[in-house]
Design an enzyme around this catalytic site. Sequence first.
Site, PDB file in Angstrom:
ATOM      1  N   ARG A 258     -29.789  22.659 -20.843  1.00 10.91           N
ATOM      2  CA  ARG A 258     -28.809  21.660 -20.422  1.00 10.91           C
ATOM      3  C   ARG A 258     -28.520  20.704 -21.571  1.00 10.91           C
ATOM      4  NH1 ARG A 258     -30.863  20.488 -14.172  1.00 10.91           N
ATOM      5  NH2 ARG A 258     -30.922  22.707 -13.597  1.00 10.91           N
ATOM      6  N   ARG A 273     -36.311  14.173 -19.335  1.00 10.87           N
ATOM      7  CA  ARG A 273     -34.943  14.698 -19.444  1.00 10.87           C
ATOM      8  C   ARG A 273     -34.791  15.371 -20.800  1.00 10.87           C
ATOM      9  NH1 ARG A 273     -30.748  13.556 -16.259  1.00 10.87           N
ATOM     10  NH2 ARG A 273     -31.819  11.710 -15.417  1.00 10.87           N
ATOM     11  N   GLU A 347     -37.199  12.695  -9.211  1.00 12.14           N
ATOM     12  CA  GLU A 347     -36.777  14.020  -8.752  1.00 12.14           C
ATOM     13  C   GLU A 347     -37.474  15.152  -9.502  1.00 12.14           C
ATOM     14  OE1 GLU A 347     -32.973  16.967  -9.080  1.00 12.14           O
ATOM     15  OE2 GLU A 347     -32.567  14.815  -9.172  1.00 12.14           O
ATOM     16  N   SER A 350     -34.667  20.179  -5.874  1.00 10.58           N
ATOM     17  CA  SER A 350     -33.452  19.974  -5.081  1.00 10.58           C
ATOM     18  C   SER A 350     -33.203  21.205  -4.226  1.00 10.58           C
ATOM     19  CB  SER A 350     -32.237  19.725  -5.982  1.00 10.58           C
ATOM     20  OG  SER A 350     -32.331  18.469  -6.623  1.00 10.58           O
ATOM     21  N   ARG A 389     -41.389  19.017 -16.646  1.00 11.15           N
ATOM     22  CA  ARG A 389     -41.247  17.762 -15.903  1.00 11.15           C
ATOM     23  C   ARG A 389     -42.432  17.549 -14.954  1.00 11.15           C
ATOM     24  NH1 ARG A 389     -35.823  15.462 -12.999  1.00 11.15           N
ATOM     25  NH2 ARG A 389     -35.177  15.441 -15.196  1.00 11.15           N
TER      26      ARG A 389
END
Length: 426
Positions: A258, A273, A347, A350, A389
């Site tokens: 990403r 991130r 988070e 999801s 993460r």
Amino acid sequence: MIDIKEIRENSEKFKAASAAKNFNVDIDKLIKVDADLKIIKQKLQDISTEKNRIGKSIPKLSPDEKTSAMSQLAELKEQELKYNDEIKELQPQFDELMQQVPQPADDDVPIGKDDTENIEIRREGNVRQFDFEPKDHVQLGLDLGIIDIERGVRLAGSRNYFLKGDGALLHWAVLRFAIDTMVAKGYVPMSVPLLMKDEAMRGTGYYPGSEEQTYRMEKDQLNLVGTAEVPLTAYRMGEILDNSELPLKFVGLSSCFRREAGAAGKDTYGLYRIHQFDKVEQVIICENSAEESYKYHNEILTNSESILKSLELPYRIVIVCTGDLGRGQAKKFDIETWMPSRGNYCETHSASKFYEFQARRMNLRYKDSMSKKNLFCHTLNNTVIASPRVLIPIMELYQNADGSITIPKVLRPYMNGKEAITRNTV
């Protein structure tokens, strides 16, 4: 993608959905272009019918009548060319507008502008209270010699890193544990391609909208995936499945890429991130049934919760508000895991429900055993685990006063029985 019939019948519903999800879509223009296309296509059908009628009559006509008939055919062909040119102009407009229309959120999804208005449903596990001054994951990793961000940035730019020794082993242990757990639940393990054609990106709803977040290989017209959701969901793209095949349950492990465009200065510290990570993803493709989608949405959420419970990590479940939903998501639950250094639940998962939004874009259907009709499938997906993460809460919550990190019990078999991470000199 939405059925155009639904938009024709209730355009206000989709205007409201666009506003609630913060998407700027000109529904009125779509309705106008659609109506114009319908008129032109009907004219073309009428021309085709008339051409066939004239063609069949020609052998029975006199020479003068044949000349007149041929003149009529020539005129009809000119009209046909004109209308086909109009379709060539209008159809791309229609297709582009249709791809922008968002799926309306379920009725029980809270209205909200962004992630600050997501609503907590419940919490699980206890947040650890330290009797010493805890370190964050970067400090722990540097002191133990298991993380090297400096050299990662030197070689690959910002938001890059190395995991070393037991850091790399812990990373792989988490992923392997997640895969083994899902396979034991009956999900089919998949090793997936990481480069996808635009067709697959559009089919799963990432295009249009996520081009700026995607690493695009312009020379080869391919895209590095940001999640295994894309290849897993698109695996049977364009096919008609047999009812007996459903539900399809896949679990895939992939590297994910990403660009994090627009995230300058946001979450730049540590491993939260980053540009490249590994993720175990679960995807379900099921029958076209709201009840089935509801059932499997809960299932994929439970699957991910079971991983966090096995790791003994405290977390909470939130229902995502309209303004934080993607274009295709009808409903989404986020799982947020407690991260001491961030002082909050953050988070890590999801769980998304799409109904037929993705399947319609991918033309993924099944033959219903009762009606014998070809119906669009429903699709769902959720993170099983994403690393590094998830290493943030593992490292920070399992740290000891002497600077070592206790390895969660369920991961020890994947690390040759080792119980703790101590100084690594690699």
